[in-house]
Design an enzyme around this catalytic site. Structure first.
Site, mmCIF file in Angstrom:
data_model
loop_
_atom_site.group_PDB
_atom_site.id
_atom_site.type_symbol
_atom_site.label_atom_id
_atom_site.label_comp_id
_atom_site.label_asym_id
_atom_site.label_seq_id
_atom_site.Cartn_x
_atom_site.Cartn_y
_atom_site.Cartn_z
ATOM 1 N N THR A 116 41.663 -23.289 -2.329
ATOM 2 C CA THR A 116 40.522 -23.821 -2.545
ATOM 3 C C THR A 116 40.833 -24.707 -0.908
ATOM 4 O O THR A 116 41.564 -24.859 -0.813
ATOM 5 C CB THR A 116 40.391 -24.061 -3.701
ATOM 6 O OG1 THR A 116 39.714 -25.857 -3.728
ATOM 7 C CG2 THR A 116 41.984 -25.392 -3.896
ATOM 8 N N ASP A 117 39.683 -25.065 -0.332
ATOM 9 C CA ASP A 117 38.688 -26.145 0.021
ATOM 10 C C ASP A 117 40.047 -27.451 -0.203
ATOM 11 O O ASP A 117 40.101 -28.239 0.361
ATOM 12 C CB ASP A 117 37.772 -26.622 1.004
ATOM 13 C CG ASP A 117 36.791 -26.351 -0.024
ATOM 14 O OD1 ASP A 117 36.844 -26.156 -1.242
ATOM 15 O OD2 ASP A 117 35.512 -26.568 0.729
ATOM 16 N N TYR A 168 43.205 -31.210 -10.461
ATOM 17 C CA TYR A 168 43.374 -29.654 -10.008
ATOM 18 C C TYR A 168 44.161 -29.413 -8.821
ATOM 19 O O TYR A 168 44.463 -28.586 -8.455
ATOM 20 C CB TYR A 168 41.915 -29.215 -10.263
ATOM 21 C CG TYR A 168 41.458 -27.732 -9.028
ATOM 22 C CD1 TYR A 168 41.948 -26.621 -9.846
ATOM 23 C CD2 TYR A 168 40.606 -27.692 -8.575
ATOM 24 C CE1 TYR A 168 41.978 -25.373 -8.926
ATOM 25 C CE2 TYR A 168 39.959 -26.799 -7.482
ATOM 26 C CZ TYR A 168 41.306 -25.647 -7.934
ATOM 27 O OH TYR A 168 40.217 -24.523 -7.054
ATOM 28 N N LYS A 194 46.623 -27.305 -7.174
ATOM 29 C CA LYS A 194 46.272 -25.891 -5.881
ATOM 30 C C LYS A 194 47.186 -26.182 -5.329
ATOM 31 O O LYS A 194 48.110 -25.068 -4.143
ATOM 32 C CB LYS A 194 45.612 -25.205 -6.376
ATOM 33 C CG LYS A 194 44.144 -25.317 -6.611
ATOM 34 C CD LYS A 194 44.654 -24.587 -6.768
ATOM 35 C CE LYS A 194 44.306 -22.643 -6.698
ATOM 36 N NZ LYS A 194 44.685 -21.002 -6.630
HETATM 37 N N1 LIG Z 1 35.530 -21.023 -8.170
HETATM 38 C C1 LIG Z 1 35.616 -22.390 -6.955
HETATM 39 O O1 LIG Z 1 34.455 -22.080 -6.827
HETATM 40 C C2 LIG Z 1 36.354 -21.540 -6.263
HETATM 41 C C3 LIG Z 1 36.561 -21.991 -4.856
HETATM 42 C C4 LIG Z 1 37.548 -21.765 -3.711
HETATM 43 C C5 LIG Z 1 39.206 -20.949 -4.657
HETATM 44 N N2 LIG Z 1 39.082 -20.747 -6.026
HETATM 45 C C6 LIG Z 1 40.316 -20.257 -6.118
HETATM 46 O O2 LIG Z 1 40.042 -18.843 -6.990
HETATM 47 C C7 LIG Z 1 40.783 -17.958 -8.233
HETATM 48 C C8 LIG Z 1 39.731 -18.013 -9.768
HETATM 49 O O3 LIG Z 1 38.530 -18.889 -9.784
HETATM 50 P P1 LIG Z 1 37.669 -18.967 -10.595
HETATM 51 O O4 LIG Z 1 36.525 -20.125 -10.722
HETATM 52 O O5 LIG Z 1 37.522 -17.751 -10.600
HETATM 53 O O6 LIG Z 1 38.796 -19.886 -11.852
HETATM 54 P P2 LIG Z 1 38.245 -19.506 -13.366
HETATM 55 O O7 LIG Z 1 38.739 -20.538 -14.568
HETATM 56 O O8 LIG Z 1 36.547 -18.824 -13.937
HETATM 57 O O9 LIG Z 1 38.871 -18.089 -14.179
HETATM 58 C C9 LIG Z 1 40.586 -17.909 -14.145
HETATM 59 C C10 LIG Z 1 40.905 -16.929 -14.909
HETATM 60 O O10 LIG Z 1 42.070 -17.226 -15.506
HETATM 61 C C11 LIG Z 1 42.087 -16.737 -15.892
HETATM 62 N N3 LIG Z 1 44.051 -17.529 -16.378
HETATM 63 C C12 LIG Z 1 44.056 -18.860 -16.399
HETATM 64 N N4 LIG Z 1 45.185 -19.267 -16.991
HETATM 65 C C13 LIG Z 1 45.988 -18.039 -17.171
HETATM 66 C C14 LIG Z 1 47.509 -17.443 -16.827
HETATM 67 N N5 LIG Z 1 48.376 -18.634 -17.314
HETATM 68 N N6 LIG Z 1 47.400 -16.398 -16.978
HETATM 69 C C15 LIG Z 1 46.990 -15.149 -16.205
HETATM 70 N N7 LIG Z 1 45.491 -15.650 -16.756
HETATM 71 C C16 LIG Z 1 44.973 -17.217 -17.477
HETATM 72 C C17 LIG Z 1 41.691 -17.133 -17.266
HETATM 73 O O11 LIG Z 1 41.712 -16.456 -18.026
HETATM 74 C C18 LIG Z 1 40.550 -16.473 -15.834
HETATM 75 O O12 LIG Z 1 40.090 -15.359 -16.439
HETATM 76 C C19 LIG Z 1 41.445 -19.690 -8.823
HETATM 77 O O13 LIG Z 1 42.751 -19.611 -8.430
HETATM 78 C C20 LIG Z 1 40.422 -21.124 -8.108
HETATM 79 O O14 LIG Z 1 41.454 -21.459 -7.789
HETATM 80 C C21 LIG Z 1 37.825 -21.145 -7.111
#
Ligand SMILES: NC(=O)c1ccc[n+]([C@@H]2O[C@H](COP(=O)([O-])OP(=O)(O)OC[C@H]3O[C@@H](n4cnc5c(N)ncnc54)[C@H](O)[C@@H]3O)[C@@H](O)[C@H]2O)c1
Length: 352
Positions: A133-134, A159, A163
């Protein structure tokens, strides 16, 4: 050829898996613990599709990961699994340290053991793609240039600190052990299957329910917004052509203040589902700001464009319209998430 995706039942992971099969028949092994954020209903269209193998399990479970790598011999791991909600990290940081730090460590160690034993093209072609993430870069002042890949890490929330820690582990596993990694740091995503605890889906579902639309502080926190399928195409571009050990920032060139996002959602709902009680903006309610709330994030996405030719396909205007339309067309999905019924979805669909 197969890829292993972690967290593929979450918001971005499920969009990534669905999008993957639009342009590829390469199988996906999808490892997800199905926390509150994991929703297999997102992947309902893949039911019975032999290209998709879902495994319920934890990325902290080394034996399980070793087993999956040995059985499926993936050519890449794309690592989404994380605890991802800043507010939850403030109330309970422990789960963030466990999944985001210990889980990434466990995955890296399993990947290292697996990759070390590969030979020839299987070894040279292997990739560990870390999705980040940013928010690891901290907060910008109004006149600061957007985050480039060289920006110092200054995480401010539990958080973003977790990360940042995971990004450092990935970097170190490349530097020390030569593990072939790439990392992407992306801005705020929005689009279908977004859990309604995050800003945009929360505003849509609250507005439709006639509930207050809570806006933190003065609402002037600025984020860069990217439609989720553009994030997916950016990840595919980096997975295919990114330079090992490098990081790529992915963003939409869409800096918006939170209050403007909320007003845009309200205006779209006024157009698409007018409320006889009046404009939805009447429901906007300012609430006490989140502690340590970062003021501004902005992404300089020139590197991924210059090196890999990637640019987002959606503008904010097209993406936010698609998003609001998706929530209006998928009220059963929202109702299932809100009632907790999505947790029963697997047993309803597949039987006990
Ligand atoms: N949502 C955003 O805007 C955004 C932006 C940049 C980066 N990210 C990154 O992208 C990734 C996905 O984000 P998201 O928004 O889809 O998150 P989310 O919370 O919607 O999904 C996370 C998923 O990971 C699974 N999970 C959690 N703990 C786990 C574990 N211990 N073992 C296996 N699975 C597990 C959950 O069941 C869920 O399906 C993350 O790494 C996040 O940091 C998100």
């Amino acid at each position: 050829m197969t890829i292993l995706v972690t967290g593929g039942a979450g918001f971005i992971g499920s969009n990534f898996v669905l999008d993957w099969f639009k342009s590829s028949d390469e199988p996906v092994v999808n490892l997800d613990a199905l926390t509150y954020a994991g929703n297999l209903e997102n992947l309902a269209s893949l039911q019975g599709d032999a290209r998709h193998v879902f495994v319920k399990g934890d990325i902290c479970d080394r034996a399980l990961i070793d087993h999956l790598l040995a059985e499926h011999q993936p050519r890449a791991i794309v690592h989404f699994a994380a605890e991802s909600h800043v507010d939850r990290s403030i109330h309970g940081p422990g789960a963030f340290m466990r999944t985001n730090v210990e889980g990434t460590f466990t995955l890296l160690e399993a990947a290292r053991a697996y990759w070390s034993a590969l030979q020839g093209e299987a070894k040279s072609g292997f990739r560990f793609h870390h999705v980040s993430t940013d928010e690891v870069y901290g907060s910008l002042k109004p006149q600061d240039p957007p985050f480039a890949e060289t920006h110092a890490y200054e995480p401010n929330s539990p958080y973003s600190a977790s990360k940042a820690a995971s990004d450092h582990l990935v970097r170190a596993w490349h530097h020390t052990y030569g593990l072939p990694v790439v990392t992407t740091n992306c801005s705020n995503n929005y689009g279908p299957y977004h859990f309604p605890e995050k800003l945009i889906p929360l505003m849509i579902v609250n507005a439709l329910a006639g509930k207050p639309l809570p806006v933190y502080g003065d609402g002037q926190q600025i984020r860069d917004w990217l439609y989720v399928t553009d994030h997916c195409s950016g990840i595919r571009a980096v997975l295919a052509g990114g330079t090992l050990g490098e990081t790529y920032n992915i963003g939409g060139w869409n800096e918006k203040a939170n209050i403007d996002i909320v007003k845009t959602v309200c205006a779209l709902l006024d157009e698409l589902r007018p409320d006889p009680a009046g404009p939805y903006a009447r429901l906007i309610t300012y609430v006490t700001d989140r502690p340590g709330h970062d003021r501004r994030y902005a992404i300089d996405a020139r590197k991924i464009e210059r090196d890999l030719g990637w640019r987002p396909a959606e503008t904010f205007e097209t993406g936010i319209r698609k998003t609001v339309q998706w929530y209006l067309a998928n009220e059963a999905w929202v109702a299932n998430v809100q009632s907790g019924g999505y947790r029963d979805w697997v047993s309803q669909q597949y039987g006990a």
